[in-house]
Design a protein around this motif. Structure first.
Motif, PDB file in Angstrom:
ATOM      1  N   ARG A   4       0.818  -1.214   0.000  1.00 26.44           N
ATOM      2  CA  ARG A   4       0.000   0.000   0.000  1.00 26.44           C
ATOM      3  C   ARG A   4       0.855   1.268   0.000  1.00 26.44           C
ATOM      4  NH1 ARG A   4      -2.326  -4.200   1.683  1.00 26.44           N
ATOM      5  NH2 ARG A   4      -4.549  -4.502   1.433  1.00 26.44           N
ATOM      6  N   ARG A   5       2.163   1.093   0.041  1.00 28.36           N
ATOM      7  CA  ARG A   5       3.100   2.212   0.113  1.00 28.36           C
ATOM      8  C   ARG A   5       2.750   3.141   1.280  1.00 28.36           C
ATOM      9  NH1 ARG A   5       3.547   3.004  -6.416  1.00 28.36           N
ATOM     10  NH2 ARG A   5       4.805   1.171  -6.733  1.00 28.36           N
ATOM     11  N   HIS A  32      19.723  -2.182  -4.024  1.00 30.43           N
ATOM     12  CA  HIS A  32      19.583  -0.946  -3.259  1.00 30.43           C
ATOM     13  C   HIS A  32      19.861  -1.279  -1.799  1.00 30.43           C
ATOM     14  CE1 HIS A  32      18.394   3.232  -3.350  1.00 30.43           C
ATOM     15  NE2 HIS A  32      17.524   3.069  -2.379  1.00 30.43           N
ATOM     16  N   ALA A  33      20.579  -0.402  -1.102  1.00 30.61           N
ATOM     17  CA  ALA A  33      20.944  -0.659   0.290  1.00 30.61           C
ATOM     18  C   ALA A  33      21.064   0.666   1.028  1.00 30.61           C
ATOM     19  CB  ALA A  33      22.269  -1.426   0.365  1.00 30.61           C
ATOM     20  N   GLY A  34      21.000   0.600   2.354  1.00 28.92           N
ATOM     21  CA  GLY A  34      21.199   1.807   3.150  1.00 28.92           C
ATOM     22  C   GLY A  34      20.505   1.736   4.488  1.00 28.92           C
ATOM     23  N   ASP A  35      20.231   2.927   5.028  1.00 26.87           N
ATOM     24  CA  ASP A  35      19.567   3.005   6.328  1.00 26.87           C
ATOM     25  C   ASP A  35      18.047   3.006   6.135  1.00 26.87           C
ATOM     26  OD1 ASP A  35      18.889   5.595   5.479  1.00 26.87           O
ATOM     27  OD2 ASP A  35      20.322   6.565   6.806  1.00 26.87           O
ATOM     28  N   PHE A  36      17.321   3.031   7.260  1.00 28.50           N
ATOM     29  CA  PHE A  36      15.866   2.928   7.184  1.00 28.50           C
ATOM     30  C   PHE A  36      15.240   4.064   6.381  1.00 28.50           C
ATOM     31  CE2 PHE A  36      11.678   4.153   8.829  1.00 28.50           C
ATOM     32  CZ  PHE A  36      10.958   3.089   8.327  1.00 28.50           C
ATOM     33  N   GLU A  37      15.706   5.296   6.567  1.00 20.47           N
ATOM     34  CA  GLU A  37      15.112   6.417   5.821  1.00 20.47           C
ATOM     35  C   GLU A  37      15.335   6.265   4.320  1.00 20.47           C
ATOM     36  OE1 GLU A  37      12.946   8.638   6.933  1.00 20.47           O
ATOM     37  OE2 GLU A  37      13.107   7.769   8.938  1.00 20.47           O
ATOM     38  N   THR A  38      16.480   5.718   3.922  1.00 15.50           N
ATOM     39  CA  THR A  38      16.741   5.435   2.509  1.00 15.50           C
ATOM     40  C   THR A  38      15.748   4.398   1.995  1.00 15.50           C
ATOM     41  OG1 THR A  38      19.079   5.956   2.770  1.00 15.50           O
ATOM     42  CG2 THR A  38      18.486   4.605   0.869  1.00 15.50           C
ATOM     43  N   TYR A  39      15.525   3.361   2.789  1.00 18.91           N
ATOM     44  CA  TYR A  39      14.553   2.322   2.436  1.00 18.91           C
ATOM     45  C   TYR A  39      13.155   2.917   2.277  1.00 18.91           C
ATOM     46  CZ  TYR A  39      11.272  -1.476   3.153  1.00 18.91           C
ATOM     47  OH  TYR A  39      10.223  -2.342   3.033  1.00 18.91           O
ATOM     48  N   LEU A  40      12.740   3.706   3.259  1.00 20.92           N
ATOM     49  CA  LEU A  40      11.404   4.281   3.233  1.00 20.92           C
ATOM     50  C   LEU A  40      11.209   5.183   2.013  1.00 20.92           C
ATOM     51  CD1 LEU A  40       8.822   4.205   4.938  1.00 20.92           C
ATOM     52  CD2 LEU A  40       9.621   6.279   6.077  1.00 20.92           C
ATOM     53  N   ALA A  41      12.198   5.989   1.691  1.00 16.23           N
ATOM     54  CA  ALA A  41      12.111   6.871   0.515  1.00 16.23           C
ATOM     55  C   ALA A  41      12.068   6.065  -0.782  1.00 16.23           C
ATOM     56  CB  ALA A  41      13.292   7.835   0.496  1.00 16.23           C
ATOM     57  N   TRP A  42      12.628   4.880  -0.776  1.00 10.32           N
ATOM     58  CA  TRP A  42      12.629   4.013  -1.952  1.00 10.32           C
ATOM     59  C   TRP A  42      11.274   3.332  -2.148  1.00 10.32           C
ATOM     60  CZ3 TRP A  42      14.490  -1.581  -2.012  1.00 10.32           C
ATOM     61  CH2 TRP A  42      14.714  -2.046  -3.317  1.00 10.32           C
ATOM     62  N   VAL A  43      10.642   2.941  -1.039  1.00 13.64           N
ATOM     63  CA  VAL A  43       9.379   2.194  -1.096  1.00 13.64           C
ATOM     64  C   VAL A  43       8.170   3.124  -1.158  1.00 13.64           C
ATOM     65  CG1 VAL A  43       7.924   0.548   0.163  1.00 13.64           C
ATOM     66  CG2 VAL A  43      10.390   0.207   0.075  1.00 13.64           C
ATOM     67  N   VAL A  44       8.240   4.259  -0.469  1.00 16.94           N
ATOM     68  CA  VAL A  44       7.108   5.203  -0.411  1.00 16.94           C
ATOM     69  C   VAL A  44       7.551   6.516  -1.021  1.00 16.94           C
ATOM     70  CG1 VAL A  44       5.516   6.430   1.122  1.00 16.94           C
ATOM     71  CG2 VAL A  44       6.271   4.116   1.707  1.00 16.94           C
ATOM     72  N   GLY A  57       7.349   5.024  -3.919  1.00 18.39           N
ATOM     73  CA  GLY A  57       7.700   3.999  -4.898  1.00 18.39           C
ATOM     74  C   GLY A  57       7.828   4.615  -6.274  1.00 18.39           C
ATOM     75  N   THR A  58       8.382   3.876  -7.161  1.00 21.75           N
ATOM     76  CA  THR A  58       8.547   4.375  -8.507  1.00 21.75           C
ATOM     77  C   THR A  58       7.225   4.378  -9.258  1.00 21.75           C
ATOM     78  OG1 THR A  58       9.675   4.019 -10.604  1.00 21.75           O
ATOM     79  CG2 THR A  58       9.244   2.080  -9.293  1.00 21.75           C
ATOM     80  N   ASP A  59       7.013   5.360 -10.097  1.00 14.27           N
ATOM     81  CA  ASP A  59       5.790   5.422 -10.893  1.00 14.27           C
ATOM     82  C   ASP A  59       5.676   4.233 -11.838  1.00 14.27           C
ATOM     83  OD1 ASP A  59       5.002   7.774  -9.696  1.00 14.27           O
ATOM     84  OD2 ASP A  59       5.826   9.060 -11.272  1.00 14.27           O
ATOM     85  N   ALA A  60       6.811   3.668 -12.241  1.00 17.89           N
ATOM     86  CA  ALA A  60       6.800   2.541 -13.176  1.00 17.89           C
ATOM     87  C   ALA A  60       6.208   1.276 -12.546  1.00 17.89           C
ATOM     88  CB  ALA A  60       8.208   2.254 -13.685  1.00 17.89           C
ATOM     89  N   ILE A  61       6.338   1.133 -11.225  1.00 16.60           N
ATOM     90  CA  ILE A  61       5.762  -0.040 -10.551  1.00 16.60           C
ATOM     91  C   ILE A  61       4.380   0.367 -10.046  1.00 16.60           C
ATOM     92  CG2 ILE A  61       6.000  -1.714  -8.697  1.00 16.60           C
ATOM     93  CD1 ILE A  61       9.033  -1.386  -8.930  1.00 16.60           C
ATOM     94  N   LYS A  62       3.367  -0.062 -10.781  1.00 17.66           N
ATOM     95  CA  LYS A  62       1.996   0.356 -10.509  1.00 17.66           C
ATOM     96  C   LYS A  62       1.331  -0.422  -9.386  1.00 17.66           C
ATOM     97  CE  LYS A  62       0.910   2.023 -15.110  1.00 17.66           C
ATOM     98  NZ  LYS A  62      -0.069   1.924 -16.196  1.00 17.66           N
ATOM     99  N   ASP A  63       1.729  -1.666  -9.204  1.00 20.05           N
ATOM    100  CA  ASP A  63       1.043  -2.523  -8.250  1.00 20.05           C
ATOM    101  C   ASP A  63       2.019  -3.583  -7.757  1.00 20.05           C
ATOM    102  OD1 ASP A  63      -1.115  -3.392  -6.774  1.00 20.05           O
ATOM    103  OD2 ASP A  63      -2.118  -4.399  -8.427  1.00 20.05           O
ATOM    104  N   THR A  64       1.932  -3.930  -6.490  1.00 20.36           N
ATOM    105  CA  THR A  64       2.748  -5.007  -5.935  1.00 20.36           C
ATOM    106  C   THR A  64       1.903  -5.873  -5.014  1.00 20.36           C
ATOM    107  OG1 THR A  64       3.467  -3.837  -3.939  1.00 20.36           O
ATOM    108  CG2 THR A  64       4.823  -3.552  -5.903  1.00 20.36           C
TER     109      THR A  64
END
Length: 184
Positions: free
Chosen positions: A30-31, A51-63, A65-72
């Motif tokens: 649900r991002r 992709h790797a990093g700290d939690f804030e990096t993870y969160l910015a990557w998932v939420v 999310g990329t416009d190209a990935i429409k649904d997961t």
């Protein structure tokens, strides 16, 4: 603590970790930063190989999310959990479906792998402090289904059936007083 109390404590700890994993998968699909934050400690780290990093990096990557990935959709399998006091390690099998806009139409893909999570208990709460994703396979499923036509030749009787492709009916389904006989 006697043997029976210890066994009960371990059972409750394992269930708390499984609930955390399920909540995280729901949050990722649900991002939802709000749900995701309840699963990771702020000082957590991750490594997904791509992709790797700290939690804030993870969160910015998932939420968001990329416009190209429409649904997961993340489907979790068995978890093998080993406890060590306030720390635990868990291997959880995952299948993740992705609908991706390839520029010339949507494609459906599936990735199979395993999350290697290190959990830490702080107070009474278990959350992820470190995650590594191992990939076991990736399969391109081809051109995405056209939800306007229903499934298997049958049209949908309402707009909420194609899942998150048309909003997320499950969000409103959980609202209201359903336990008192009310409807969402």
């Amino acid at each position: 603590m006697d043997t029976e109390q210890q066994a009960m404590r371990e059972l409750l700890d394992r269930e708390a970790m499984r609930c955390c994993l399920a909540r995280l998968a729901r949050g990722e699909d649900r991002r939802s930063a709000e749900l995701i934050r309840t699963c990771w400690w702020p000082n957590a780290r991750f490594d997904y190989g791509v992709h790797a990093g700290d939690f804030e990096t993870y969160l910015a990557w998932v939420v968001p999310g990329t416009d190209a990935i429409k649904d997961t959709q993340h489907i979790l399998g068995q978890s093998h959990i080993e406890l060590a006091g306030n720390m635990a390690r868990a291997e959880t099998h995952v299948l993740s479906y992705h609908r991706v806009d390839m520029g010339s139409g949507d494609r459906d893909t599936c990735i199979g792998g395993r999350y290697l999570d290190t959990f830490e208990r702080r107070g009474t709460e278990w959350r992820i402090i470190d995650r590594v994703l191992l990939y076991d396979f990736e399969q391109e499923w081809g051109e995405a289904a056209d939800w306007s036509r229903g499934v298997m030749g049958y049209p949908f009787s309402d707009q909420h059936f194609p899942g998150r492709a048309k909003g997320d009916f499950s969000e409103t389904w959980f609202e209201g007083n359903w336990f008192d006989g009310g409807k969402p």
